[in-house]
Write a protein that holds these residues in place. Structure first.
Motif, short mmCIF file in Angstrom:
data_model
loop_
_atom_site.label_atom_id
_atom_site.label_comp_id
_atom_site.label_asym_id
_atom_site.label_seq_id
_atom_site.Cartn_x
_atom_site.Cartn_y
_atom_site.Cartn_z
N LEU A 239 44.44 48.28 52.14
CA LEU A 239 44.23 47.81 53.51
C LEU A 239 42.76 47.47 53.75
CD1 LEU A 239 46.43 50.42 55.43
CD2 LEU A 239 46.94 47.99 55.15
N PHE A 240 41.89 48.34 53.29
CA PHE A 240 40.46 48.16 53.52
C PHE A 240 39.93 46.89 52.87
CE2 PHE A 240 35.98 48.98 52.39
CZ PHE A 240 35.46 49.21 53.64
N ALA A 241 40.42 46.58 51.68
CA ALA A 241 39.93 45.41 50.95
C ALA A 241 40.08 44.13 51.75
CB ALA A 241 40.68 45.29 49.62
N LYS A 242 41.14 44.03 52.53
CA LYS A 242 41.39 42.81 53.29
C LYS A 242 40.35 42.60 54.38
CE LYS A 242 46.36 42.78 52.35
NZ LYS A 242 46.24 43.67 51.20
N ALA A 277 40.69 51.92 39.09
CA ALA A 277 41.92 52.61 39.46
C ALA A 277 43.16 51.73 39.32
CB ALA A 277 41.80 53.11 40.90
N ASP A 278 43.00 50.51 38.80
CA ASP A 278 44.14 49.59 38.61
C ASP A 278 44.84 49.26 39.93
OD1 ASP A 278 43.94 49.53 35.70
OD2 ASP A 278 44.69 51.58 35.76
N VAL A 279 44.07 49.06 40.98
CA VAL A 279 44.63 48.74 42.30
C VAL A 279 44.35 47.28 42.61
CG1 VAL A 279 44.58 49.25 44.77
CG2 VAL A 279 44.32 51.11 43.10
N GLU A 280 45.37 46.45 42.55
CA GLU A 280 45.21 45.02 42.83
C GLU A 280 45.33 44.78 44.33
OE1 GLU A 280 46.66 40.66 41.11
OE2 GLU A 280 47.88 42.45 40.71
N GLY A 285 41.48 37.90 40.38
CA GLY A 285 40.39 36.93 40.33
C GLY A 285 39.45 37.05 41.51
N GLU A 286 39.98 37.43 42.68
CA GLU A 286 39.14 37.63 43.85
C GLU A 286 38.31 38.90 43.73
OE1 GLU A 286 40.93 37.19 47.71
OE2 GLU A 286 42.35 35.69 46.99
N ILE A 287 38.94 39.98 43.26
CA ILE A 287 38.21 41.23 43.07
C ILE A 287 37.08 41.03 42.07
CG2 ILE A 287 38.39 43.60 42.22
CD1 ILE A 287 41.28 43.62 43.29
N LYS A 288 37.39 40.36 40.97
CA LYS A 288 36.38 40.08 39.96
C LYS A 288 35.23 39.27 40.54
CE LYS A 288 35.97 37.99 35.33
NZ LYS A 288 36.76 37.34 34.24
N GLY A 289 35.56 38.25 41.31
CA GLY A 289 34.54 37.41 41.91
C GLY A 289 33.65 38.17 42.88
N LEU A 290 34.26 39.00 43.72
CA LEU A 290 33.48 39.78 44.68
C LEU A 290 32.52 40.73 43.97
CD1 LEU A 290 36.39 40.35 47.16
CD2 LEU A 290 34.16 39.47 47.85
N THR A 351 40.39 39.57 32.30
CA THR A 351 41.06 38.35 31.83
C THR A 351 41.29 37.34 32.95
OG1 THR A 351 43.26 39.36 32.12
CG2 THR A 351 42.20 39.60 29.96
N ALA A 352 41.29 37.80 34.21
CA ALA A 352 41.55 36.89 35.33
C ALA A 352 40.41 35.87 35.47
CB ALA A 352 41.70 37.68 36.63
N GLU A 353 40.75 34.69 35.92
CA GLU A 353 39.75 33.69 36.24
C GLU A 353 39.10 34.05 37.58
OE1 GLU A 353 39.39 28.88 37.26
OE2 GLU A 353 41.29 29.75 36.53
N GLU A 354 37.79 34.08 37.59
CA GLU A 354 37.08 34.44 38.81
C GLU A 354 37.39 33.45 39.92
OE1 GLU A 354 32.43 34.62 40.17
OE2 GLU A 354 32.93 35.50 38.21
#
Length: 618
Positions: A239-242, A277-280, A285-290, A351-354
């Motif tokens: 929830l917080f990530a959004k 923690a493996d929480v998508e 790709g968004e998490i990686k970019g941030l 592995t995700a594209e940023e």
């Protein structure tokens, strides 16, 4: 120039696009610390700057904080040549008979904070720093950890520190009172507000401690412990990530807000913890970019000494903005950003594209921190209802300004007797003698209605100010209703932008308006028909007051208000484009209707969570 300050930054030149780059960044940041390890390796003392706690605790801080990054690096198979140094340092640090003993915990103590990093490392990589210890050192370590946990921890995120120590004790097979662990976990749950947001204790503020402390430790717990609480931590983080993604600008900068900003890229720690923690919570790709964009933002900043160590400061070395608990080792909480190094290269985070930052919608109200986020092409601005921190230095500047910018940061004042020379960026200052001044320190009320913020506050007990903040992208509007029993001088500032040498910038000060055009930025403030006239002034702010750049220009409006009621209305604009002076600056927004604003707050206003603390009067 013979010396480029940014060139000493260990991150300089690192593209920070993948796991290899991040590994290199960690090692490049750590290695400058090696000359500062003590003979017995238990202490790290970078310089002579002091904090409110004793020198031994500060030296432990310098020793322990890098473990937030080194432990994940080791868990992920990274080749680190100095685990022996850490094992020896731990053995000596917990040995009461050794000259480098860390000292005994005898109450609420900074050592409690640093033992959390040690507990995390013991849980994650025991083969590096536990298994090499002999039986005496193991016994001393367990005794040291168990003794520390018998004392009461501060009633905030500190409670997680004992939880992390307890996870380590459990994994090492030690006997201890597990009921104390459960007590703290239950009390930490009491700080939860809603929608993924916590408060950091019984306080009227919601700052970066929510992502890089409350959620950070909760997500580590959720990775290391499998229970129902771990599931709740994951759900709350999703929830917080959004909401929290809206605190970041397209170039990776985040909103500098609140205390402890010397931890720098710890602000990416939440995104790193999601990966660990493996929480998508968002697409990988968004998490990686941030995460990686934020690290990249720091690569060009002069954030290091010439030897590569990180000093206290934010965008550059700056003791002025520090807290009384910042020692020379404090900045290394920044290593919290390196949690993803525990992940294999096949993990979807790697592995995700940023993906680029999601900046829609452009205006995002956030009820819990009391902010309205305004996304621009090169910035994100948080209009702020104002929060409270009466304990920390510059609490007003860190929590109670009207706006905070990822690009322009904020400034702290350097002289309480310098009303004429104050920066007052995104603040309204009052003076009754032309020398001393008052600004907002706290609110009696703070409400959000749609995307309009309202606050009621008093710079003196007999002076009342009501403030409305309205987004009008790319501008924002401020309306203040002031009731005072005596005349007061006022100064209201826009955003601070970088100032060049040789007076190369364009400054404009005229009736009811002021602006500055710098090398890369424009900043201006214009009066929108206040009930008293105001004069524009482009202030050359005192040096080293801004967090991001050492020298700044701040456009201001100044004027004297009479006894009785005064309405001040202004529009503020700052953009990463000098051409703004002939573009958006020529088209200010219209003055809002005060009666309509009052009606809006009365009908739809909801109290901001940050100041609505259970059991505490407003």
């Amino acid at each position: 120039m013979t010396y480029d300050p940014a060139s000493s930054n260990p991150l300089a030149g690192n593209p920070l696009q993948n796991r290899t780059d991040m590994r290199r960044a960690l090692i490049d940041l750590f290695y400058p610390l090696l000359p500062y390890f003590s003979k017995g390796n238990a202490r790290v003392r970078i310089d002579a700057a002091g904090a409110h706690f004793d020198r031994a605790a500060a030296d432990l801080e310098g020793f322990a904080r890098p473990l937030w990054g080194l432990a994940p690096y080791g868990a992920g198979g990274g080749d680190f040549a100095h685990w022996g140094r850490y094992a020896e340092g731990i053995a000596n640090g917990v040995d009461p008979g050794h000259p480098e003993y860390w000292g005994t915990v005898n109450g609420r103590d900074q050592r409690m904070v640093e033992l959390a990093a040690l507990g995390f490392a013991l849980a994650l990589v025991p083969e590096k720093i536990w298994e090499p210890l002999d039986s005496k050192a193991r016994g001393n370590l367990i005794a040291y950890l168990k003794h520390a946990r018998t004392f009461d921890y501060a009633d905030n995120n500190w409670k997680f520190f004992r939880v992390l120590v307890d996870i380590a004790l459990d994994r090492l097979g030690a006997e201890f009172d597990r009921s104390l662990t459960e007590d703290y976990l239950r009390e930490l749950d009491g700080f939860y507000i809603a929608d993924g947001w916590y408060r950091d204790g019984n306080v009227r503020r919601v700052d970066h401690y929510i992502p890089f402390a409350m959620h950070f430790y909760g997500l580590i717990y959720s990775k290391l412990v499998d229970d129902d609480r771990a599931k709740r931590y994951r759900e709350r983080a999703m929830l917080f990530a959004k909401d929290f993604r809206h605190w970041f600008a397209p170039d990776g900068a985040t909103i500098p807000f609140g205390r402890s900003l010397t931890y720098r890229f710890a602000c990416a720690g939440f995104w790193s913890a999601l990966a660990f923690a493996d929480v998508e919570a968002l697409p990988w790709g968004e998490i990686k970019g941030l995460c990686l964009r934020h690290l990249r933002w720091w690569t060009g900043k002069p954030i290091a000494h010439r030897d590569g160590t990180l000093p206290i400061g934010y965008g550059y070395p700056n003791l002025l903005m520090s807290e009384n608990y910042n020692s020379a080792g404090s900045p290394y909480w920044a290593f919290k950003a390196f949690l993803p190094l525990a992940l294999p290269e096949t993990h979807p985070f790697w592995t995700a594209e940023e993906k680029p930052l999601v900046t829609e919608p452009a205006i995002v109200p956030l009820k819990h921190p009391g902010m309205v986020m305004m996304h621009g092409k090169a910035d994100v601005v948080a209009l702020s209802s104002g929060q409270e921190n009466l304990q920390m230095r510059f609490g007003s500047e860190k929590y109670a300004k009207f706006a905070y910018s990822a690009r322009y940061g904020f400034s702290v004042e350097s002289d309480e007797r310098a009303f004429a020379g104050g920066a007052f960026d995104s603040m309204l200052a009052f003076s009754d003698d032309g020398v001393h001044y008052r600004v907002r320190e706290t609110n009696e009320e703070a409400k959000l209605a749609g995307d309009t913020l309202y606050a009621k506050w008093s710079p003196w007990p007999d002076v009342t100010v009501e403030t409305w903040l309205i987004p009008a992208a790319p501008w924002h509007i401020r309306l203040h209703k002031i009731i005072t029993p005596r005349p007061l001088q006022t100064a209201e500032g826009g955003f601070a932008i970088a100032r060049r040498d040789f007076e190369a910038d364009t400054l404009s000060s005229q009736k009811n308006a002021a602006y500055a055009v710098g090398e890369a930025d424009f900043s201006g403030i214009v009066d929108l028909d206040s009930t008293v006239p105001r004069d524009g002034l482009t202030q050359k702010a005192p040096p080293n007051t801004n967090l991001i750049v050492a020298k700044t220009l701040v456009p201001q409006l100044r004027g004297t208000i009479p006894t009785g009621e005064t309405i001040l209305v202004s529009a503020v604009l700052a953009e990463h484009d000098p051409a703004t002076v002939s573009g958006a600056w020529t088209k200010p927004p219209a003055k809002p209707d005060l009666d309509a604003l009052r009606a809006l707050i009365a009908e739809k206003g909801v109290t901001v969570s940050a100041i609505d603390v259970p059991g505490r009067p407003a």
